[in-house]
Design a protein around this motif. Structure first.
Motif, PDB file in Angstrom:
ATOM      1  N   ALA A   1       0.837  -1.201   0.000  1.00  0.00           N
ATOM      2  CA  ALA A   1       0.000   0.000   0.000  1.00  0.00           C
ATOM      3  C   ALA A   1       0.873   1.254   0.000  1.00  0.00           C
ATOM      4  O   ALA A   1       0.626   2.202  -0.755  1.00  0.00           O
ATOM      5  N   ALA A   2       1.911   1.255   0.832  1.00  0.00           N
ATOM      6  CA  ALA A   2       2.815   2.407   0.891  1.00  0.00           C
ATOM      7  C   ALA A   2       3.537   2.584  -0.443  1.00  0.00           C
ATOM      8  O   ALA A   2       3.672   3.709  -0.948  1.00  0.00           O
TER       9      ALA A   2
ATOM     10  N   ARG B   1       1.239   4.083  -3.078  1.00  0.00           N
ATOM     11  CA  ARG B   1       1.035   5.524  -2.843  1.00  0.00           C
ATOM     12  C   ARG B   1       2.260   6.324  -3.295  1.00  0.00           C
ATOM     13  O   ARG B   1       2.121   7.348  -3.955  1.00  0.00           O
TER      14      ARG B   1
ATOM     15  N   ASP C   1       2.594   6.429  -7.166  1.00  0.00           N
ATOM     16  CA  ASP C   1       1.617   7.281  -7.850  1.00  0.00           C
ATOM     17  C   ASP C   1       1.695   8.747  -7.456  1.00  0.00           C
ATOM     18  O   ASP C   1       1.057   9.581  -8.075  1.00  0.00           O
ATOM     19  N   ALA C   2       2.447   9.056  -6.422  1.00  0.00           N
ATOM     20  CA  ALA C   2       2.516  10.445  -5.958  1.00  0.00           C
ATOM     21  C   ALA C   2       3.204  11.307  -7.007  1.00  0.00           C
ATOM     22  O   ALA C   2       4.238  10.952  -7.553  1.00  0.00           O
TER      23      ALA C   2
ATOM     24  N   GLU D   1      -0.940  13.724  -4.309  1.00  0.00           N
ATOM     25  CA  GLU D   1      -0.799  12.355  -3.819  1.00  0.00           C
ATOM     26  C   GLU D   1      -2.159  11.699  -3.978  1.00  0.00           C
ATOM     27  O   GLU D   1      -3.177  12.297  -3.653  1.00  0.00           O
ATOM     28  N   PRO D   2      -2.208  10.451  -4.477  1.00  0.00           N
ATOM     29  CA  PRO D   2      -3.500   9.797  -4.687  1.00  0.00           C
ATOM     30  C   PRO D   2      -4.166   9.438  -3.354  1.00  0.00           C
ATOM     31  O   PRO D   2      -3.503   9.344  -2.325  1.00  0.00           O
TER      32      PRO D   2
ATOM     33  N   PRO E   1      -5.432   7.016  -0.678  1.00  0.00           N
ATOM     34  CA  PRO E   1      -4.803   5.727  -0.343  1.00  0.00           C
ATOM     35  C   PRO E   1      -5.466   4.519  -0.983  1.00  0.00           C
ATOM     36  O   PRO E   1      -4.788   3.589  -1.408  1.00  0.00           O
ATOM     37  N   ASP E   2      -6.778   4.525  -1.093  1.00  0.00           N
ATOM     38  CA  ASP E   2      -7.459   3.359  -1.660  1.00  0.00           C
ATOM     39  C   ASP E   2      -7.513   3.377  -3.184  1.00  0.00           C
ATOM     40  O   ASP E   2      -8.081   2.495  -3.791  1.00  0.00           O
TER      41      ASP E   2
ATOM     42  N   ALA F   1      -4.508   4.336  -5.019  1.00  0.00           N
ATOM     43  CA  ALA F   1      -3.126   4.379  -5.504  1.00  0.00           C
ATOM     44  C   ALA F   1      -2.778   3.084  -6.223  1.00  0.00           C
ATOM     45  O   ALA F   1      -3.216   2.017  -5.844  1.00  0.00           O
TER      46      ALA F   1
ATOM     47  N   GLN G   1      -3.878  -2.991  -6.870  1.00  0.00           N
ATOM     48  CA  GLN G   1      -4.980  -2.856  -5.926  1.00  0.00           C
ATOM     49  C   GLN G   1      -5.623  -4.217  -5.635  1.00  0.00           C
ATOM     50  O   GLN G   1      -5.995  -4.500  -4.500  1.00  0.00           O
TER      51      GLN G   1
END
Length: 110
Positions: free
Chosen positions: A26-27, A30, A33-34, A39-40, A42-43, A45, A51
């Motif tokens: 997940a990190a 993120r 995609d930042a 920054e996107p 969190p759900d 990214a 995903q």
């Protein structure tokens, strides 16, 4: 749906191929995609496969859908094709490493 033995084997293969935790993935999604100024959420990214891998990592084996099983096969096949044991990427091969990390596999991990 696949039979229980096949699903058990796939579950094990998937979790060997995906060697990042759900938090790490997940990190990474993120960060990947930042943008410079954005920054996107969190759900949202990462790409769709990243995903889906993240969702699978947060499920129990009994909660898998047919779509999850298809994604798991695709991830296992992708990692096997791109991360052969004898030719693990060097640290400077970042593009290939980052591609694999988007599906939860860090080739620099033992």
């Amino acid at each position: 749906m696949t039979d229980a033995l096949e699903l058990d084997a796939l579950w094990e293969e998937f979790h060997r191929a995906v060697n990042m935790t759900s938090q790490e993935l997940a990190a990474w999604l993120r960060v990947r995609d930042a943008g410079e100024s954005t920054e996107p959420l969190p759900d949202r990214a990462g790409d769709a496969t990243g995903q889906q891998v993240l969702e699978i990592l947060q499920k129990r084996r009994t909660d898998l859908t047919d779509d999850d099983v298809r994604v798991m096969y695709r991830v296992v096949d992708t990692v096997a094709a791109q991360a052969d044991e004898e030719n693990e990427p060097e640290a400077q091969d970042t593009r290939r490493r980052h591609r694999l990390m988007t599906i939860g596999h860090d080739p620099l991990r033992p």
